[in-house]
Design a protein around this motif. Structure first.
Motif, short mmCIF file in Angstrom:
data_model
loop_
_atom_site.label_atom_id
_atom_site.label_comp_id
_atom_site.label_asym_id
_atom_site.label_seq_id
_atom_site.Cartn_x
_atom_site.Cartn_y
_atom_site.Cartn_z
N ALA A 31 0.61 -1.06 0.58
CA ALA A 31 -0.32 0.44 0.01
C ALA A 31 0.99 1.75 -0.12
O ALA A 31 0.10 2.35 0.27
CB ALA A 31 -1.07 -0.04 1.60
N GLY A 32 2.08 0.79 0.50
CA GLY A 32 3.14 2.14 -0.23
C GLY A 32 3.24 3.23 -1.17
O GLY A 32 2.77 2.40 -2.37
N PRO A 33 4.11 3.28 -1.68
CA PRO A 33 5.37 4.08 -0.55
C PRO A 33 5.61 5.43 0.88
O PRO A 33 4.64 5.61 0.79
CB PRO A 33 6.14 4.50 -1.55
CG PRO A 33 5.99 5.13 -2.46
CD PRO A 33 4.73 4.52 -2.63
N TRP A 34 5.46 4.54 1.99
CA TRP A 34 5.34 5.45 3.40
C TRP A 34 6.05 6.02 3.53
O TRP A 34 7.56 5.56 4.06
CB TRP A 34 5.44 4.43 4.14
CG TRP A 34 3.94 3.24 4.40
CD1 TRP A 34 3.90 2.16 3.90
CD2 TRP A 34 2.68 3.57 4.58
NE1 TRP A 34 2.52 1.54 3.24
CE2 TRP A 34 2.13 2.15 4.11
CE3 TRP A 34 1.51 4.54 4.07
CZ2 TRP A 34 1.18 2.11 3.70
CZ3 TRP A 34 0.67 4.34 4.37
CH2 TRP A 34 -0.03 3.19 3.96
N PRO A 35 5.84 6.93 3.85
CA PRO A 35 6.78 9.00 4.25
C PRO A 35 7.55 7.84 5.81
O PRO A 35 7.27 6.77 6.34
CB PRO A 35 5.91 10.15 4.27
CG PRO A 35 4.28 9.20 3.69
CD PRO A 35 4.04 7.86 3.99
N ALA A 36 8.54 8.41 5.83
CA ALA A 36 9.67 7.85 7.15
C ALA A 36 9.24 7.83 8.31
O ALA A 36 7.81 8.78 8.44
CB ALA A 36 10.54 8.75 7.37
N ARG A 37 9.02 7.44 9.18
CA ARG A 37 7.72 7.05 10.84
C ARG A 37 9.65 6.97 11.30
O ARG A 37 10.85 7.35 11.65
CB ARG A 37 7.64 5.99 10.93
CG ARG A 37 6.70 5.27 10.38
CD ARG A 37 6.49 5.31 8.77
NE ARG A 37 7.16 3.57 9.23
CZ ARG A 37 7.84 3.02 7.76
NH1 ARG A 37 7.52 3.90 6.80
NH2 ARG A 37 8.19 1.55 8.01
N LEU A 38 9.20 8.17 12.44
CA LEU A 38 10.28 7.85 14.00
C LEU A 38 10.06 6.75 14.28
O LEU A 38 9.40 6.25 14.46
CB LEU A 38 9.60 9.06 14.30
CG LEU A 38 9.36 10.97 14.31
CD1 LEU A 38 8.54 11.83 15.49
CD2 LEU A 38 10.35 11.21 13.13
N VAL A 39 10.96 6.77 15.32
CA VAL A 39 10.99 5.46 16.33
C VAL A 39 10.21 5.62 17.55
O VAL A 39 9.54 7.09 17.28
CB VAL A 39 12.34 5.78 17.08
CG1 VAL A 39 12.97 4.75 17.82
CG2 VAL A 39 13.57 5.86 15.69
N ASN A 40 9.53 3.93 17.32
CA ASN A 40 8.60 3.95 17.91
C ASN A 40 7.58 5.51 18.02
O ASN A 40 6.80 5.01 19.07
CB ASN A 40 9.56 4.06 19.50
CG ASN A 40 10.14 2.76 19.72
OD1 ASN A 40 10.26 1.61 19.42
ND2 ASN A 40 11.06 2.98 20.90
#
Length: 209
Positions: A31-40
């Protein structure tokens, strides 16, 4: 005019805790691409950040995969119905397709799932109503004809159909109009994620006294 996302109290707070966004994105790479996630980073915080940063299409995709097929179909139905009720000349087949999707959401029977497929075919899957009705059919069970060997519904198809339905309802010649429509759909998503499932209430009403 709708307020900007930062002024919308319906969105989850950025410090909300719960399931992790990374877990959802990693298991839904198609379903991506997904924008970057922060840690946890929590799913609620990630969703809120996508909206705040204007990455509305990614927010729609994330909401759909996070909800799961049944809840996503419910969300898509509400978004499509929001548009249909302002269109007095809308095709009766369009309203029937939304009704069929909602019926499957509330009952989750094989008959209602098959009926949703018929309603989607009647109005066309290239329409918002057809896409949301088709999402009910592709949510579970076999997608082969009745009496034929079972062919399980592939994972992720229902979410893609809901995304198509939601984004098609936002289609407009002016980008500002599209943005406003997507923001409204995302507010509905936040409400759906934060409230009990409608089918839970149906189960309670139908339970013996």
């Amino acid at each position: 005019m709708l307020p900007p996302p930062s002024a919308n109290s319906d969105l989850p707070p950025a410090d909300a805790i719960g399931e992790l966004a990374d877990d959802i994105c990693v298991t839904s790479t198609a379903a991506g691409p997904w924008p970057a996630r922060l840690v946890n980073e929590s799913a609620d915080a990630y969703f809120a950040r996508l909206v705040e940063s204007g990455e509305l299409d990614a927010a729609v995709r994330f909401a759909a995969v996070r909800m799961g097929p049944r809840r996503a179909t419910w969300w898509g139905s509400m978004c499509v119905w929001n548009t249909l009720r302002d269109q007095p000349d809308a095709s009766p087949n369009a309203a029937a397709a939304v009704d069929a999707a909602v019926q499957w959401v509330l009952t989750r029977t094989e008959d209602s799932r098959r009926a949703a497929r018929e309603a989607a075919d009647a109005v066309g899957m290239q329409t918002p109503s057809g896409a949301v009705a088709a999402s009910a059919f592709w949510s579970e069970g076999s997608v082969s004809l009745v009496g034929c060997p079972d062919v399980p519904a592939p994972p992720g198809v229902a979410a893609k159909l809901v995304v198509n339905a939601v984004t098609m309802t936002a289609a407009a010649p002016a980008s500002a109009e599209r943005t406003a429509a997507l923001l409204q759909s995302l507010r509905i998503a936040a409400e759906v994620l934060a409230t009990p499932s409608p089918w839970s209430a149906v189960a309670v009403e139908e339970s013996p006294a």
